[in-house]
Design a protein around this motif. Structure first.
Motif, short mmCIF file in Angstrom:
data_model
loop_
_atom_site.label_atom_id
_atom_site.label_comp_id
_atom_site.label_asym_id
_atom_site.label_seq_id
_atom_site.Cartn_x
_atom_site.Cartn_y
_atom_site.Cartn_z
N PHE A 84 142.43 -26.80 67.74
CA PHE A 84 141.15 -27.24 68.30
C PHE A 84 140.39 -28.07 67.26
CE2 PHE A 84 136.56 -26.91 68.90
CZ PHE A 84 136.45 -27.39 70.19
N GLY A 104 134.38 -17.90 76.17
CA GLY A 104 133.39 -16.81 76.15
C GLY A 104 132.13 -17.17 76.93
N ARG A 150 125.28 -31.09 79.76
CA ARG A 150 126.75 -31.02 79.69
C ARG A 150 127.30 -29.61 79.78
NH1 ARG A 150 130.04 -33.99 75.53
NH2 ARG A 150 131.59 -33.51 77.12
N LEU A 206 140.95 -7.78 68.57
CA LEU A 206 140.81 -9.22 68.34
C LEU A 206 140.71 -9.60 66.84
CD1 LEU A 206 140.82 -11.79 69.98
CD2 LEU A 206 138.37 -11.51 70.39
#
Ligand code: 2NE
Length: 266
Positions: free
Chosen positions: A252, A115, A60, A236
């Motif tokens: 999410f 990422g 996947r 970040l």
């Protein structure tokens, strides 16, 4: 060397590094990134190795980026924040892939997202299964990789397409990726590793010093991006402490669309 989140295999002068967390579509956590750095160092130091293949386990996913299930407002390992950073040594990993003096081939066997997408972009070459899917998600989930993920991506596929990928956060199939120059070659899913090994074998039989210098010359032309990456990764940890970033992360985790409208400033 034994790894927890990876499989490391050597085959006729080729190192195969496989991210082995298929239950989260091969998302990386702090340990995964640490182990990837060690695996690339192992391949770098091993004089038998002339090329590296990076791939993901299962059918996947290649890699779905940072593990959103362990991420919180203090980063990916709880040690982030103002002093502690992101809790992921992702910038060091990017540097390893770029600086290892041996070509790195990404064998993309499914999702290369967030990422995980950046990882294949940084690799020297990408071979995609017909089933591969590409995309960035940062502005959806409250993150960004505004170094190699943006500036180097634009070098590879051009400014317009790179901006489209980041602003819209859509997914692209292997054929679309090939059209935009994001991948070198597409093969049927079951032939992916065979195709990656075939290219790696061709590389292993070439002059290692010539390959090293060629890789370094390609790198030199985009070396300024390292500074941009440092700024992006440096900011970040500050961003992920904000409510705006938390909205993306929670959305999410709660399997819903994020509502960012209230965070818009003039
Ligand atoms: C990859 C994608 C599009 C797949 O969607 P779908 O619908 O085919 O699969 P599903 O059901 O979403 O995923 C299967 C399982 O894998 C987990 C999911 O939560 C799900 O688990 P269960 O519900 O079965 O328990 N999973 C998938 N990706 C995960 C992840 N990254 N972390 C933890 N669990 C993950 C879809 O799953 C997706 O969009 N995934 C998230 C991609 C993403 O946003 N990645 C992070 C981007 S930010 C980043 O990587 C980053 C950065 O920006 C800067 C520095 C460092 C990292």
């Amino acid at each position: 060397m034994n790894f927890n989140d990876l499989l490391y295999e050597k085959k006729d002068g080729i190192a195969i590094i496989m991210i082995n967390r298929s239950e989260v579509l091969n998302a990386f956590r702090a340990l995964t990134v640490k182990e990837l750095i060690k695996a690339f160092q192992l391949a770098w130091d091993d004089q038998d190795i002339g090329a590296v293949i990076l791939t993901g386990s299962g059918k996947r996913a290649f890699c779905s980026g940072g593990d959103q299930k362990v991420k919180n407002e203090t980063g990916y390992d709880g040690a982030g924040g103002l002093g502690g950073g992101l809790g992921l040594e992702i910038q060091t990993l990017h540097q390893m892939i770029r600086q290892i003096p041996k070509p790195v081939i990404a064998a993309v066997n499914g999702y290369a997202i967030g990422g995980g997408h950046v990882l294949h972009v940084i690799c020297d070459l990408t071979i995609a299964a017909e089933t591969a899917v590409f995309g960035q998600t940062g502005p959806k989930v409250g993150s960004y990789d505004a170094g190699y993920g943006t500036a180097y991506l634009a070098r590879v596929i051009g400014e317009k397409k790179a901006r489209e990928i980041w602003y819209l956060c859509e997914q692209y199939d292997a054929r679309e990726a090939k059209e935009m120059g994001l991948v070198n070659k597409i093969v049927p899913e079951e032939q992916l590793m065979e195709a990656a090994l075939e290219w790696a074998e061709k590389i292993v039989n070439k002059s290692p010093t010539a390959l090293k210098m060629i890789k370094y010359s390609f790198n030199a032309d985009s070396a300024n991006i390292e500074g941009i990456a440092q700024l992006a990764m440096g900011s970040l940890p500050l961003y992920i402490q904000t409510e705006e970033a938390a909205e993306g992360r929670r959305a999410f985790q709660e399997k819903r669309e994020a509502d960012y409208r209230k965070f818009r400033k003039s």
